[in-house]
Design a protein around this motif. Sequence first.
Motif, short mmCIF file in Angstrom:
data_model
loop_
_atom_site.label_atom_id
_atom_site.label_comp_id
_atom_site.label_asym_id
_atom_site.label_seq_id
_atom_site.Cartn_x
_atom_site.Cartn_y
_atom_site.Cartn_z
N SER A 25 0.81 -1.20 0.00
CA SER A 25 0.00 0.00 0.00
C SER A 25 0.85 1.26 0.00
N THR A 26 2.15 1.14 0.35
CA THR A 26 3.02 2.31 0.44
C THR A 26 4.40 1.99 -0.10
N LEU A 27 4.96 2.93 -0.83
CA LEU A 27 6.35 2.88 -1.30
C LEU A 27 7.10 4.07 -0.72
N THR A 28 8.35 3.84 -0.35
CA THR A 28 9.19 4.93 0.16
C THR A 28 10.60 4.81 -0.42
N ILE A 29 11.14 5.95 -0.84
CA ILE A 29 12.56 6.08 -1.18
C ILE A 29 13.14 7.09 -0.20
N CYS A 30 14.27 6.74 0.43
CA CYS A 30 14.86 7.69 1.37
C CYS A 30 16.36 7.44 1.50
N GLY A 31 17.00 8.32 2.25
CA GLY A 31 18.42 8.20 2.55
C GLY A 31 18.64 7.76 3.98
N LEU A 32 19.90 7.56 4.33
CA LEU A 32 20.24 7.06 5.66
C LEU A 32 19.71 7.96 6.77
N ALA A 37 13.06 8.22 11.04
CA ALA A 37 11.68 8.69 11.00
C ALA A 37 10.73 7.66 10.39
N GLN A 38 11.29 6.66 9.71
CA GLN A 38 10.46 5.65 9.07
C GLN A 38 10.11 4.47 9.99
N GLY A 39 10.74 4.43 11.16
CA GLY A 39 10.60 3.27 12.03
C GLY A 39 9.21 3.04 12.57
N THR A 40 8.38 4.06 12.58
CA THR A 40 7.02 3.92 13.11
C THR A 40 5.97 3.87 12.01
N ARG A 41 6.41 3.72 10.78
CA ARG A 41 5.48 3.79 9.65
C ARG A 41 5.09 2.42 9.11
N GLY A 42 5.36 1.37 9.86
CA GLY A 42 4.91 0.04 9.47
C GLY A 42 5.60 -0.52 8.25
N VAL A 43 6.89 -0.24 8.09
CA VAL A 43 7.64 -0.79 6.97
C VAL A 43 7.70 -2.31 7.10
N THR A 44 7.35 -3.01 6.03
CA THR A 44 7.35 -4.48 6.05
C THR A 44 8.50 -5.09 5.26
N HIS A 45 8.99 -4.38 4.25
CA HIS A 45 10.07 -4.89 3.40
C HIS A 45 11.05 -3.77 3.11
N VAL A 46 12.34 -4.07 3.19
CA VAL A 46 13.38 -3.07 2.99
C VAL A 46 14.43 -3.60 2.01
N LEU A 47 14.80 -2.75 1.06
CA LEU A 47 15.98 -2.99 0.22
C LEU A 47 17.00 -1.93 0.58
N SER A 48 18.10 -2.35 1.20
CA SER A 48 19.18 -1.45 1.60
C SER A 48 20.31 -1.54 0.59
N ILE A 49 20.71 -0.42 0.04
CA ILE A 49 21.88 -0.36 -0.85
C ILE A 49 22.91 0.53 -0.17
N ILE A 50 24.00 -0.07 0.26
CA ILE A 50 24.96 0.58 1.16
C ILE A 50 26.36 0.53 0.56
N HIS A 115 16.28 2.25 0.24
CA HIS A 115 17.15 3.36 0.63
C HIS A 115 18.57 3.12 0.15
N CYS A 116 19.28 4.22 -0.03
CA CYS A 116 20.73 4.18 -0.24
C CYS A 116 21.30 5.24 0.69
N HIS A 117 22.42 5.86 0.33
CA HIS A 117 23.02 6.83 1.25
C HIS A 117 22.21 8.13 1.32
N MET A 118 21.85 8.64 0.13
CA MET A 118 21.14 9.92 0.07
C MET A 118 19.69 9.79 -0.40
N GLY A 119 19.31 8.62 -0.87
CA GLY A 119 17.96 8.46 -1.41
C GLY A 119 17.76 9.16 -2.73
N ILE A 120 18.82 9.26 -3.52
CA ILE A 120 18.76 10.00 -4.78
C ILE A 120 19.07 9.12 -5.99
N SER A 121 20.11 8.33 -5.93
CA SER A 121 20.63 7.68 -7.14
C SER A 121 20.41 6.17 -7.15
N ARG A 122 21.09 5.44 -6.28
CA ARG A 122 20.96 3.98 -6.31
C ARG A 122 19.55 3.53 -5.96
#
Length: 213
Positions: A25-32, A37-50, A115-122
């Motif tokens: 129901s929700t998509l999010t792109i963000c940086g580190l 602030a996302q911890g209380t938003r019910g995130v169920t799946h995460v793709l981390s690019i670090i 998410h990646c470092h800045m939430g802009i490119s990767r």
Amino acid sequence: MQIVADASQPSPERASHAVMKAPFSTLTICGLEELEAQGTRGVTHVLSIIDPDLPDPPVFGGWGAHRRTVLRFHDAIAPDPGILLPEPSDVEAVLAFGRDLEADGGDVDGHLLVHCHMGISRSSAAMIMLVAQAHPQEAETAVADRIRTLRPVAWPNLRMIEFADALLGRGGRLVDAVGGLYARSLAAKPELAEVMTRINRRQEVELGLRTAA
């Protein structure tokens, strides 16, 4: 995955969200820096690019139950000393992640965060390919527009997009659509041309300028 822009219209400095049908129901792109602030938003799946040399973000330890996949490579499109470039295997891993998301589907009311470092490119490149994979009949320009609405500061990693274009059989059209994103960003902020060229990403700038011509 039907994406609809979030009515909140987040500013470029904040995490960006969108809504789509099951399984998410929700998509999010963000940086580190936005993760806490996302911890209380019910995130169920995460793709981390670090970055390969960065520690795993400790913030996830305080989140509720979620599934997380981690990929490690630098945000670069050309060889440079000490740089681990994204490779086809990394893009294949992103697409495999997307297929697993679909398999998790059903009636799950989920929240996917990339998410990646800045939430802009990767991260924006990863989200573009995930949406393109989920919507094989959708025009590439529409896919790119979705991600720009989701994350107005998106400047997708071109190397990742080129690999995804080939793997998804998009015939160069996904690359061209991303060129359109570069063109709009450069029109809004011409100084980006110098900034991106200075960090060895002139190929992206040139694609944007060609697209705008």
